[in-house]
Design a protein around this motif. Structure first.
Motif, PDB file in Angstrom:
ATOM      1  N   UNK A   1       9.552  10.054  44.140  1.00 48.32           N
ATOM      2  CA  UNK A   1      10.731   9.307  43.702  1.00 48.32           C
ATOM      3  C   UNK A   1      10.463   7.836  44.019  1.00 48.32           C
ATOM      4  N   UNK A   2      10.756   6.950  43.085  1.00 48.48           N
ATOM      5  CA  UNK A   2      10.531   5.521  43.331  1.00 48.48           C
ATOM      6  C   UNK A   2      11.672   4.944  44.169  1.00 48.48           C
ATOM      7  N   UNK A   3      11.398   3.830  44.828  1.00 49.91           N
ATOM      8  CA  UNK A   3      12.431   3.159  45.611  1.00 49.91           C
ATOM      9  C   UNK A   3      13.584   2.720  44.704  1.00 49.91           C
ATOM     10  N   UNK A   4      13.274   2.280  43.492  1.00 45.74           N
ATOM     11  CA  UNK A   4      14.325   1.885  42.550  1.00 45.74           C
ATOM     12  C   UNK A   4      15.222   3.074  42.221  1.00 45.74           C
ATOM     13  N   UNK A   5      14.641   4.246  42.066  1.00 42.38           N
ATOM     14  CA  UNK A   5      15.431   5.454  41.802  1.00 42.38           C
ATOM     15  C   UNK A   5      16.321   5.784  42.994  1.00 42.38           C
ATOM     16  N   UNK A   6      15.810   5.603  44.199  1.00 39.22           N
ATOM     17  CA  UNK A   6      16.623   5.845  45.404  1.00 39.22           C
ATOM     18  C   UNK A   6      17.827   4.910  45.398  1.00 39.22           C
ATOM     19  N   UNK A   7      17.599   3.620  45.153  1.00 42.03           N
ATOM     20  CA  UNK A   7      18.712   2.662  45.099  1.00 42.03           C
ATOM     21  C   UNK A   7      19.730   3.060  44.028  1.00 42.03           C
ATOM     22  N   UNK A   8      19.248   3.368  42.827  1.00 43.08           N
ATOM     23  CA  UNK A   8      20.144   3.728  41.727  1.00 43.08           C
ATOM     24  C   UNK A   8      20.915   5.010  42.017  1.00 43.08           C
ATOM     25  N   UNK A   9      20.252   5.967  42.638  1.00 39.25           N
ATOM     26  CA  UNK A   9      20.898   7.240  42.954  1.00 39.25           C
ATOM     27  C   UNK A   9      21.946   7.057  44.051  1.00 39.25           C
ATOM     28  N   UNK A  10      21.642   6.272  45.059  1.00 35.89           N
ATOM     29  CA  UNK A  10      22.637   6.003  46.106  1.00 35.89           C
ATOM     30  C   UNK A  10      23.869   5.331  45.502  1.00 35.89           C
ATOM     31  N   UNK A  11      23.643   4.401  44.583  1.00 33.07           N
ATOM     32  CA  UNK A  11      24.763   3.728  43.900  1.00 33.07           C
ATOM     33  C   UNK A  11      25.591   4.746  43.121  1.00 33.07           C
ATOM     34  N   UNK A  12      24.926   5.648  42.404  1.00 34.41           N
ATOM     35  CA  UNK A  12      25.631   6.687  41.637  1.00 34.41           C
ATOM     36  C   UNK A  12      26.420   7.604  42.562  1.00 34.41           C
ATOM     37  N   UNK A  13      25.842   7.952  43.712  1.00 36.46           N
ATOM     38  CA  UNK A  13      26.544   8.802  44.679  1.00 36.46           C
ATOM     39  C   UNK A  13      27.789   8.089  45.210  1.00 36.46           C
ATOM     40  N   UNK A  14      27.687   6.786  45.457  1.00 37.45           N
ATOM     41  CA  UNK A  14      28.852   6.004  45.909  1.00 37.45           C
ATOM     42  C   UNK A  14      29.921   5.949  44.812  1.00 37.45           C
ATOM     43  N   UNK A  15      29.485   5.740  43.584  1.00 39.56           N
ATOM     44  CA  UNK A  15      30.421   5.601  42.463  1.00 39.56           C
ATOM     45  C   UNK A  15      31.297   6.839  42.268  1.00 39.56           C
ATOM     46  N   UNK A  16      30.764   8.024  42.593  1.00 40.05           N
ATOM     47  CA  UNK A  16      31.552   9.254  42.425  1.00 40.05           C
ATOM     48  C   UNK A  16      32.166   9.735  43.742  1.00 40.05           C
ATOM     49  N   UNK A  17      32.027   8.931  44.802  1.00 40.22           N
ATOM     50  CA  UNK A  17      32.692   9.251  46.064  1.00 40.22           C
ATOM     51  C   UNK A  17      31.937  10.179  46.997  1.00 40.22           C
ATOM     52  N   UNK A  18      30.645  10.412  46.738  1.00 39.78           N
ATOM     53  CA  UNK A  18      29.869  11.268  47.633  1.00 39.78           C
ATOM     54  C   UNK A  18      29.417  10.541  48.895  1.00 39.78           C
ATOM     55  N   UNK A  19      29.259   9.219  48.785  1.00 41.60           N
ATOM     56  CA  UNK A  19      28.806   8.398  49.912  1.00 41.60           C
ATOM     57  C   UNK A  19      29.726   7.209  50.082  1.00 41.60           C
ATOM     58  N   UNK A  20      29.749   6.712  51.292  1.00 43.34           N
ATOM     59  CA  UNK A  20      30.456   5.471  51.601  1.00 43.34           C
ATOM     60  C   UNK A  20      29.390   4.431  51.952  1.00 43.34           C
ATOM     61  N   UNK A  21      29.483   3.258  51.340  1.00 44.51           N
ATOM     62  CA  UNK A  21      28.544   2.184  51.666  1.00 44.51           C
ATOM     63  C   UNK A  21      29.145   1.332  52.772  1.00 44.51           C
ATOM     64  N   UNK A  22      28.348   1.082  53.807  1.00 47.63           N
ATOM     65  CA  UNK A  22      28.764   0.236  54.922  1.00 47.63           C
ATOM     66  C   UNK A  22      27.786  -0.931  54.964  1.00 47.63           C
TER      67      UNK A  22
END
Length: 141
Positions: free
Chosen positions: A57-78
């Motif tokens: 998995x590329x680092x860009x994919x990790x960033x994009x996936x974390x953003x997607x997880x935040x957008x649907x409420x799976x993660x909280x960004x601090x």
């Protein structure tokens, strides 16, 4: 816990939010919630863990996936220091300790936090959330 159980938990976590379980999302979700424990990660630490796990998995994919997880409420960004983002699998409102010496985030006991009063929001605005990050450093000597 077996790898299969961890993958199942990660896949179900995605499905609960209506996200399609792509190979990359499942790999990241399994690392984030596969063992049932809450965790705080940075994109870089999750990238290192997924590479260590043998997934591609590329680092860009990790960033994009974390953003997607935040957008649907799976993660909280601090956000710490206005630039460093941590992602928390515990999405309930709670305070955090930031360990400066280790550049690490951990949960602080919510039942010990008291906020007696907040300033009123400016005209035409409402308070969306209050983030509490308590910065710590080890005592010297």
């Amino acid at each position: 816990m077996t790898d299969t159980e961890a993958t199942t938990r990660g896949t179900e976590w995605l499905a609960g939010a209506g996200l399609r379980p792509t190979r990359q999302r499942v790999a990241l979700a399994t690392l984030l919630v596969g063992d049932g424990q809450h965790r705080h990660v940075t994109a870089e630490s999750l990238f290192a863990a997924v590479c260590e796990n043998g997934d591609s998995v590329s680092l860009a994919t990790v960033y994009n996936t974390l953003r997607a997880f935040c957008d649907v409420g799976l993660l909280q960004e601090v956000t710490v220091d206005g630039s460093k983002s941590y992602f928390d699998t515990n999405t309930h409102d709670h305070p955090h300790f930031f360990w400066e010496d280790e550049q690490r985030l951990s949960d602080a006991p919510a039942d010990e936090l008291e906020i007696a009063r907040l300033p009123g929001a400016p005209e035409g605005a409402e308070i969306a959330s209050v983030d509490v990050v308590i910065r710590l450093r080890r005592k010297s000597g």
